[in-house]
Design a protein around this motif. Structure first.
Motif, PDB file in Angstrom:
ATOM      1  N   PRO A 138      47.901  78.852  63.679  1.00  0.00           N
ATOM      2  CA  PRO A 138      48.155  77.484  63.211  1.00  0.00           C
ATOM      3  C   PRO A 138      47.410  76.431  64.012  1.00  0.00           C
ATOM      4  O   PRO A 138      47.035  75.384  63.474  1.00  0.00           O
ATOM      5  CB  PRO A 138      49.674  77.326  63.355  1.00  0.00           C
ATOM      6  CG  PRO A 138      50.086  78.372  64.323  1.00  0.00           C
ATOM      7  CD  PRO A 138      49.140  79.502  64.130  1.00  0.00           C
ATOM      8  N   LEU A 139      47.162  76.701  65.298  1.00  0.00           N
ATOM      9  CA  LEU A 139      46.415  75.739  66.107  1.00  0.00           C
ATOM     10  C   LEU A 139      44.960  75.647  65.650  1.00  0.00           C
ATOM     11  O   LEU A 139      44.380  74.558  65.596  1.00  0.00           O
ATOM     12  CB  LEU A 139      46.492  76.123  67.583  1.00  0.00           C
ATOM     13  CG  LEU A 139      47.881  76.071  68.226  1.00  0.00           C
ATOM     14  CD1 LEU A 139      47.817  76.528  69.675  1.00  0.00           C
ATOM     15  CD2 LEU A 139      48.463  74.669  68.144  1.00  0.00           C
ATOM     16  N   TYR A 140      44.361  76.775  65.329  1.00  0.00           N
ATOM     17  CA  TYR A 140      43.011  76.754  64.770  1.00  0.00           C
ATOM     18  C   TYR A 140      42.986  75.992  63.441  1.00  0.00           C
ATOM     19  O   TYR A 140      42.039  75.251  63.142  1.00  0.00           O
ATOM     20  CB  TYR A 140      42.503  78.177  64.551  1.00  0.00           C
ATOM     21  CG  TYR A 140      41.860  78.810  65.757  1.00  0.00           C
ATOM     22  CD1 TYR A 140      40.866  78.152  66.478  1.00  0.00           C
ATOM     23  CD2 TYR A 140      42.236  80.087  66.179  1.00  0.00           C
ATOM     24  CE1 TYR A 140      40.274  78.734  67.587  1.00  0.00           C
ATOM     25  CE2 TYR A 140      41.651  80.677  67.295  1.00  0.00           C
ATOM     26  CZ  TYR A 140      40.659  79.993  67.985  1.00  0.00           C
ATOM     27  OH  TYR A 140      40.069  80.578  69.088  1.00  0.00           O
ATOM     28  N   PHE A 141      44.027  76.190  62.633  1.00  0.00           N
ATOM     29  CA  PHE A 141      44.105  75.505  61.339  1.00  0.00           C
ATOM     30  C   PHE A 141      44.113  73.994  61.530  1.00  0.00           C
ATOM     31  O   PHE A 141      43.357  73.263  60.868  1.00  0.00           O
ATOM     32  CB  PHE A 141      45.365  75.952  60.596  1.00  0.00           C
ATOM     33  CG  PHE A 141      45.697  75.114  59.396  1.00  0.00           C
ATOM     34  CD1 PHE A 141      45.009  75.289  58.206  1.00  0.00           C
ATOM     35  CD2 PHE A 141      46.683  74.148  59.460  1.00  0.00           C
ATOM     36  CE1 PHE A 141      45.307  74.509  57.091  1.00  0.00           C
ATOM     37  CE2 PHE A 141      46.991  73.359  58.356  1.00  0.00           C
ATOM     38  CZ  PHE A 141      46.302  73.542  57.171  1.00  0.00           C
ATOM     39  N   HIS A 142      44.953  73.502  62.423  1.00  0.00           N
ATOM     40  CA  HIS A 142      45.032  72.054  62.661  1.00  0.00           C
ATOM     41  C   HIS A 142      43.731  71.527  63.267  1.00  0.00           C
ATOM     42  O   HIS A 142      43.306  70.407  62.944  1.00  0.00           O
ATOM     43  CB  HIS A 142      46.210  71.736  63.575  1.00  0.00           C
ATOM     44  CG  HIS A 142      47.546  71.943  62.939  1.00  0.00           C
ATOM     45  ND1 HIS A 142      47.960  71.234  61.832  1.00  0.00           N
ATOM     46  CD2 HIS A 142      48.559  72.793  63.242  1.00  0.00           C
ATOM     47  CE1 HIS A 142      49.168  71.631  61.490  1.00  0.00           C
ATOM     48  NE2 HIS A 142      49.561  72.573  62.324  1.00  0.00           N
ATOM     49  N   GLY A 143      43.111  72.312  64.129  1.00  0.00           N
ATOM     50  CA  GLY A 143      41.824  71.901  64.675  1.00  0.00           C
ATOM     51  C   GLY A 143      40.767  71.745  63.600  1.00  0.00           C
ATOM     52  O   GLY A 143      39.952  70.815  63.634  1.00  0.00           O
ATOM     53  N   ALA A 144      40.783  72.664  62.615  1.00  0.00           N
ATOM     54  CA  ALA A 144      39.824  72.577  61.507  1.00  0.00           C
ATOM     55  C   ALA A 144      40.098  71.370  60.629  1.00  0.00           C
ATOM     56  O   ALA A 144      39.170  70.678  60.183  1.00  0.00           O
ATOM     57  CB  ALA A 144      39.888  73.866  60.677  1.00  0.00           C
ATOM     58  N   ILE A 145      41.386  71.099  60.367  1.00  0.00           N
ATOM     59  CA  ILE A 145      41.744  69.918  59.576  1.00  0.00           C
ATOM     60  C   ILE A 145      41.260  68.651  60.266  1.00  0.00           C
ATOM     61  O   ILE A 145      40.719  67.731  59.631  1.00  0.00           O
ATOM     62  CB  ILE A 145      43.268  69.861  59.358  1.00  0.00           C
ATOM     63  CG1 ILE A 145      43.734  71.004  58.448  1.00  0.00           C
ATOM     64  CG2 ILE A 145      43.678  68.509  58.769  1.00  0.00           C
ATOM     65  CD1 ILE A 145      43.238  70.905  57.024  1.00  0.00           C
ATOM     66  N   ALA A 146      41.454  68.580  61.580  1.00  0.00           N
ATOM     67  CA  ALA A 146      41.009  67.400  62.322  1.00  0.00           C
ATOM     68  C   ALA A 146      39.492  67.253  62.256  1.00  0.00           C
ATOM     69  O   ALA A 146      38.963  66.135  62.117  1.00  0.00           O
ATOM     70  CB  ALA A 146      41.473  67.496  63.781  1.00  0.00           C
ATOM     71  N   PHE A 147      38.770  68.366  62.338  1.00  0.00           N
ATOM     72  CA  PHE A 147      37.308  68.314  62.260  1.00  0.00           C
ATOM     73  C   PHE A 147      36.855  67.799  60.891  1.00  0.00           C
ATOM     74  O   PHE A 147      35.950  66.960  60.798  1.00  0.00           O
ATOM     75  CB  PHE A 147      36.736  69.713  62.513  1.00  0.00           C
ATOM     76  CG  PHE A 147      35.227  69.770  62.404  1.00  0.00           C
ATOM     77  CD1 PHE A 147      34.425  69.251  63.401  1.00  0.00           C
ATOM     78  CD2 PHE A 147      34.628  70.335  61.288  1.00  0.00           C
ATOM     79  CE1 PHE A 147      33.039  69.292  63.298  1.00  0.00           C
ATOM     80  CE2 PHE A 147      33.248  70.386  61.168  1.00  0.00           C
ATOM     81  CZ  PHE A 147      32.450  69.864  62.179  1.00  0.00           C
ATOM     82  N   ILE A 148      37.488  68.290  59.831  1.00  0.00           N
ATOM     83  CA  ILE A 148      37.176  67.795  58.483  1.00  0.00           C
ATOM     84  C   ILE A 148      37.501  66.308  58.377  1.00  0.00           C
ATOM     85  O   ILE A 148      36.761  65.525  57.770  1.00  0.00           O
ATOM     86  CB  ILE A 148      37.952  68.594  57.427  1.00  0.00           C
ATOM     87  CG1 ILE A 148      37.490  70.061  57.420  1.00  0.00           C
ATOM     88  CG2 ILE A 148      37.791  67.979  56.036  1.00  0.00           C
ATOM     89  CD1 ILE A 148      38.335  70.966  56.560  1.00  0.00           C
ATOM     90  N   GLY A 149      38.616  65.908  59.032  1.00  0.00           N
ATOM     91  CA  GLY A 149      39.004  64.498  59.016  1.00  0.00           C
ATOM     92  C   GLY A 149      37.969  63.598  59.655  1.00  0.00           C
ATOM     93  O   GLY A 149      37.758  62.463  59.212  1.00  0.00           O
ATOM     94  N   VAL A 150      37.317  64.077  60.702  1.00  0.00           N
ATOM     95  CA  VAL A 150      36.256  63.289  61.346  1.00  0.00           C
ATOM     96  C   VAL A 150      35.133  63.013  60.359  1.00  0.00           C
ATOM     97  O   VAL A 150      34.642  61.870  60.237  1.00  0.00           O
ATOM     98  CB  VAL A 150      35.709  64.035  62.578  1.00  0.00           C
ATOM     99  CG1 VAL A 150      34.481  63.315  63.137  1.00  0.00           C
ATOM    100  CG2 VAL A 150      36.774  64.160  63.650  1.00  0.00           C
TER     101      VAL A 150
END
Length: 468
Positions: free
Chosen positions: A410-422
Motif C-alpha cells: 500500500p505504501l508503494y501504491f500511495h507513492g505512485a498516486i502522489a507521483f501521478i498527482g505531481v
C-alpha cells in the motif's frame, strides 16, 4: 453531514452569521461529553461537535478567501491550517495535563471567545453584494481596507462579476464550462490530499516505528509530529503569496511521493531479511510530515475556495469537502470488532472509565479533528488497552490491507498516486498567486484562451507590489 448543509446555510445566513451559529453547537457538544454518564453521550457530543466542525471549516475558508486583497489572500486563507496544527499540539498537552472531563470544560472557552471575536468583524462584502445590500458592503469594505483605501474599483469589479454570473446558486452551475473545470480541479485536489498517503504515515507513525524496531518512544510520536507540522505550516503560510500555490503543491506532493516510496522500500527490505538503520523510518516520517504541511495540507483547501465564482462558491466547497470526508472515511474506515453496541458496557470503575473512554474518543477524533475548536483532549502517552470483550474497538482499512499484501505494497501504491498527482498538477492546475477572485473567474470563463496555463499577475497587482 455538516458538509452537505454548510453551503446552503452560508449562502442564506451569511459567512459570519454561519460561524456565529456554530458556537452553541460546540458548547452543547462539549457539555454532553463533559457530563456524559455513559459512553453514548460521549459519542453524541462527538457527533454534535463534528457536525459544527465542518460548517466552521467551510465558513472560515469562505470568509478568509473573500475578505482580503489578492496579495494577502494566500497567507490569510492558509491560517486555518496553521491553527489546526497549533490547536492539535496544544490539545495534546492539555490532554496529558488534565482529566478528559475537565479538558472538555476548559475547551468550551475557545468557542465562546470565538463568538465575541466574530462580533467585532463585518460580514463578507461578497455575500452582502450577493444579497443586494450594497450600503453594508461598502461599509464592510471600508472597515476591511481602511478609510484611505480607494474601494470603488474593487467594488465595481465585484458587482460586474456578480451581474455576469447571477446571484442565485444552482447546482447546474457546476456543469457549465466556466465552473466545470475549477470543479474538477477541486475534486482532483481533494483526491490527491487524501490518496497521496501522507496521513497514513503520520497517523500510523507509532506503528511504523514499533515495527521497525526504532528506539524512539512510539507513544510520543504525535507530539514530535505536531511540533514539526506547526513549524512547517508556519513556513508555508509565509511562502504562500511569495512562491505560489502551484509551486508549493508540486514540492509538497513530490516530497510525499519520495517519502512513501522510501518507507515502502524500507519495509520491503525488512521483509526479505535485510536491515537498515533504525533511524531511517524516523527521518522518513518527519520528511512526510514536512512535505505534507508545506503545501498538500492547505493548498487544496485554498484553491477550492479561490477557483469558483461567488454564486456557487459555498455550494462547490460543500461538495468538495463532503467528497474529501468520504475518501477519508474509506482510508480510515471504522469497523466494529466487538459484540453489538447494545451489549457494550463500560466498567463503572472510575479509572477504567476515564482511561477507556479517553482512548475511544481519542481514536474517533482522528476522523474529525480538523479545527482546534473541536479536538477532544487525548492523552498521547499512557493509552490503556481496550477490553475487546466489552468495548467498541476500531480497525482501520490500512492495517487490513497491510495484513493481506504486506506493509510495503500500500505504501508503494500511495507513492505512485502522489507521483501521478505531481504530473497532473503541473499540467492542469493554474497558479492563482496575486490574482483577484474576479481575475481567476475570468480565466476560467475564457477557458484559458490566453494561451497560458498559469494566471499572470495583473498590471494593477504589479503596481501595488512595486509600491510596497
Amino acid at each position: 453531514m455538516g458538509s452537505l448543509v454548510s453551503g446552503r446555510i452560508s449562502d442564506h445566513f451569511g459567512r459570519r452569521n454561519t460561524l456565529l451559529m456554530t458556537v452553541p453547537i460546540y458548547v452543547a457538544g462539549w457539555l454532553s461529553m463533559a457530563f456524559a454518564p455513559t459512553a453514548i453521550f460521549v459519542f453524541v457530543g462527538r457527533f454534535i461537535c463534528g457536525f459544527g466542525n465542518v460548517i466552521t471549516f467551510i465558513g472560515t475558508q469562505l470568509y478568509s478567501s473573500e475578505i482580503p486583497e489578492a496579495r494577502f489572500r494566500g497567507r490569510l486563507a492558509s491560517l486555518p491550517s496553521l491553527f489546526i496544527s497549533l490547536g492539535a499540539l496544544l490539545i495534546y498537552g492539555l490532554g496529558a495535563a488534565l482529566p478528559w472531563r475537565t479538558g472538555c470544560l476548559v475547551v468550551i472557552a475557545v468557542p465562546i471567545l470565538f463568538f465575541f471575536a466574530l462580533l467585532l468583524i463585518p460580514e463578507s462584502p461578497y455575500w452582502l453584494l450577493l444579497k443586494d445590500r450594497d450600503e453594508e458592503a461598502v461599509a464592510a469594505m471600508r472597515w476591511l481596507r481602511g478609510t484611505h483605501y480607494d474601494i470603488d474599483p474593487e467594488l465595481r469589479e465585484m458587482k460586474e462579476k456578480l451581474a455576469s454570473v447571477g446571484s442565485k446558486a444552482k447546482i447546474s452551475e457546476l456543469w457549465k464550462p466556466r465552473t466545470r473545470k475549477p470543479f474538477l480541479i477541486g475534486i482532483l485536489m481533494q483526491t490527491l490530499q487524501q490518496l497521496c498517503g501522507a496521513n497514513i504515515l503520520i497517523m500510523y507513525a507509532g506503528t511504523f516505528l514499533m515495527k521497525s524496531g526504532s528506539r524512539v518512544n512510539p507513544h510520543m510520536d504525535v507530539v514530535y509530529i505536531g511540533i514539526v507540522q506547526l513549524m512547517v505550516t508556519l513556513l508555508a503560510v509565509g511562502l504562500m503569496d511569495k512562491v505560489g500555490r502551484k509551486v508549493l503543491l508540486i514540492m509538497s506532493v513530490s516530497g510525499v511521493s519520495v517519502c512513501m516510496t522510501a518507507m515502502a522500500t524500507y519495509f520491503y527490505v525488512l521483509s526479505i531479511g535485510e536491515e537498515w538503520p533504525d533511524w531511517v523510518p524516523v527521518v522518513i516520517i518527519m520528511g512526510a510530515a514536512c512535505s505534507y504541511c508545506i503545501g498538500c495540507r492547505s493548498v487544496p483547501v485554498l484553491l477550492t475556495a479561490e477557483l469558483f465564482n461567488t454564486t456557487i462558491r459555498s455550494t462547490a466547497n460543500s461538495i468538495c469537502t463532503f467528497y474529501n470526508r468520504i475518501i477519508y472515511l474509506i482510508m480510515m474506515q471504522i469497523k466494529g470488532t466487538s459484540e453489538s453496541y447494545k451489549d457494550y458496557r463500560l466498567s463503572m470503575d472510575r479509572d477504567a472509565f476515564n482511561g477507556d473512554v479517553q482512548f475511544v474518543v481519542g481514536r474517533v477524533v482522528l476522523l474529525y479533528s480538523q479545527l482546534p475548536l473541536v479536538i477532544i483532549p487525548y492523552h498521547p502517552v499512557s493509552r490503556p488497552r481496550l477490553n475487546t470483550n466489552h468495548l467498541l474497538c476500531f480497525q482501520q482499512t490500512f492495517p487490513f490491507v497491510e495484513t493481506v499484501v504486506g506493509t510495503h505494497t500500500p505504501l508503494y501504491f500511495h507513492g505512485a498516486i502522489a507521483f501521478i498527482g505531481v504530473i497532473v498538477t503541473a499540467i492542469y492546475v493554474p497558479e492563482t498567486k496575486g490574482k483577484s477572485l474576479e481575475e481567476i473567474q475570468e480565466y476560467f470563463e475564457s477557458d484559458g484562451k490566453e494561451k497560458s496555463k498559469d494566471l499572470k499577475p495583473s498590471e494593477n497587482m504589479a503596481y501595488v507590489e512595486e509600491g510596497n
